[in-house]
Scaffold this motif. Structure first.
Motif, PDB file in Angstrom:
ATOM      1  N   CYS A   1       0.846  -1.193   0.000  1.00 31.30           N
ATOM      2  CA  CYS A   1       0.000   0.000   0.000  1.00 31.30           C
ATOM      3  C   CYS A   1       0.883   1.245   0.000  1.00 31.30           C
TER       4      CYS A   1
ATOM      5  N   CYS B   1       0.426   3.469   2.430  1.00 28.67           N
ATOM      6  CA  CYS B   1       0.403   3.947   3.808  1.00 28.67           C
ATOM      7  C   CYS B   1       1.576   3.332   4.581  1.00 28.67           C
TER       8      CYS B   1
ATOM      9  N   CYS C   1      -5.195   1.470   6.086  1.00 29.07           N
ATOM     10  CA  CYS C   1      -5.756   2.788   5.765  1.00 29.07           C
ATOM     11  C   CYS C   1      -7.129   2.708   5.108  1.00 29.07           C
TER      12      CYS C   1
ATOM     13  N   CYS D   1      -7.156  -2.118   1.857  1.00 32.98           N
ATOM     14  CA  CYS D   1      -6.011  -2.144   2.773  1.00 32.98           C
ATOM     15  C   CYS D   1      -6.531  -2.252   4.209  1.00 32.98           C
TER      16      CYS D   1
ATOM     17  N   ILE E   1      -7.915   2.154   2.030  1.00 34.81           N
ATOM     18  CA  ILE E   1      -8.006   2.523   0.623  1.00 34.81           C
ATOM     19  C   ILE E   1      -8.231   1.252  -0.212  1.00 34.81           C
TER      20      ILE E   1
HETATM   21 ZN    ZN Z   1      -2.972   1.322   3.227  1.00 35.41          ZN
END
Ligand code: ZN
Length: 156
Positions: free
Chosen positions: A12, A14, A51, A48, A53
Motif C-alpha cells: 500500500c 500507507c 488505511c 487495505c 483505501i
Molecule cells: Zn494502506
C-alpha cells in the motif's frame, strides 16, 4: 481450466506508525486472496487493512489504487463468506481469528473440491518455527495439524 487459490502480499502507500521515521520508507503490506485461472490472476478489489483505501489487484503482488472507491462496500467480508460455509468451519475459523483471506481460501477450496494446506498461524522461537495448518480435503473434510520447522542456519 486450471484453478488455483493463492494468498499474496500487496504493498500500500500507507505506513504503519512504528515505521514512520524509517528512511527509505517502509510501506505497509497486506495479504490478499486471489484466484488464478490458467496462470492468469483474476482481477479483484481489496481494501487495505490499515488505511482502508481500495486497491485493484491486477497480478500477484501488484495492484493499482482505485480512487473514489474508499468505502469498499462491494468487497466481500467475513460475514458474507460465512453464509456459504458450514457452522463447524465458521466456528473454527472465528475461534482462530482468521483474517478474511483465510476465509476466502477455505471457501474456494470447498467450492472447487480442492485439497490444500492453509497456514493458520505461525510462532517463531529462535530458529524454530511452529505452524498450525488447516488441511482441507477434496471431500470437504478438515484436519488441523501442527508442524515444527527448523529454519536453515545462515552462515556468517
Ligand atoms: Zn494502506
Amino acid at each position: 481450466m486450471n484453478l488455483e487459490g493463492i494468498r499474496h502480499l500487496i504493498e500500500c502507500h500507507c505506513i504503519l506508525p512504528q515505521f514512520r521515521s524509517m528512511n527509505p520508507p517502509v510501506y505497509h503490506k497486506f495479504v490478499v486472496f486471489s484466484i488464478v485461472e490458467d496462470d492468469v490472476v483474476k482481477p479483484k478489489l481489496s481494501q487495505c487493512n490499515n488505511c482502508g483505501i481500495v486497491h485493484r489487484v491486477i497480478d500477484l503482488c501488484k495492484s493499482e489504487i482505485v480512487h473514489g472507491a474508499e468505502e469498499g462496500n462491494s468487497i466481500r467480508n467475513i460475514e458474507d463468506i460465512k453464509l456459504s460455509l458450514s457452522q463447524k468451519i465458521v466456528d473454527f475459523l472465528s475461534q482462530q481469528k482468521s483474517d478474511v483471506t483465510i476465509w476466502e481460501f477455505v471457501e474456494f477450496l470447498l467450492e472447487n473440491k480442492k485439497e490444500a494446506e492453509v497456514v493458520l498461524s505461525k510462532d517463531q522461537q529462535g530458529n524454530i518455527t511452529q505452524i498450525k495448518i488447516l488441511h482441507v480435503r477434496p471431500d470437504g473434510t478438515f484436519k488441523v495439524k501442527s508442524e515444527t520447522r527448523q529454519d536453515e542456519m545462515e552462515a556468517e
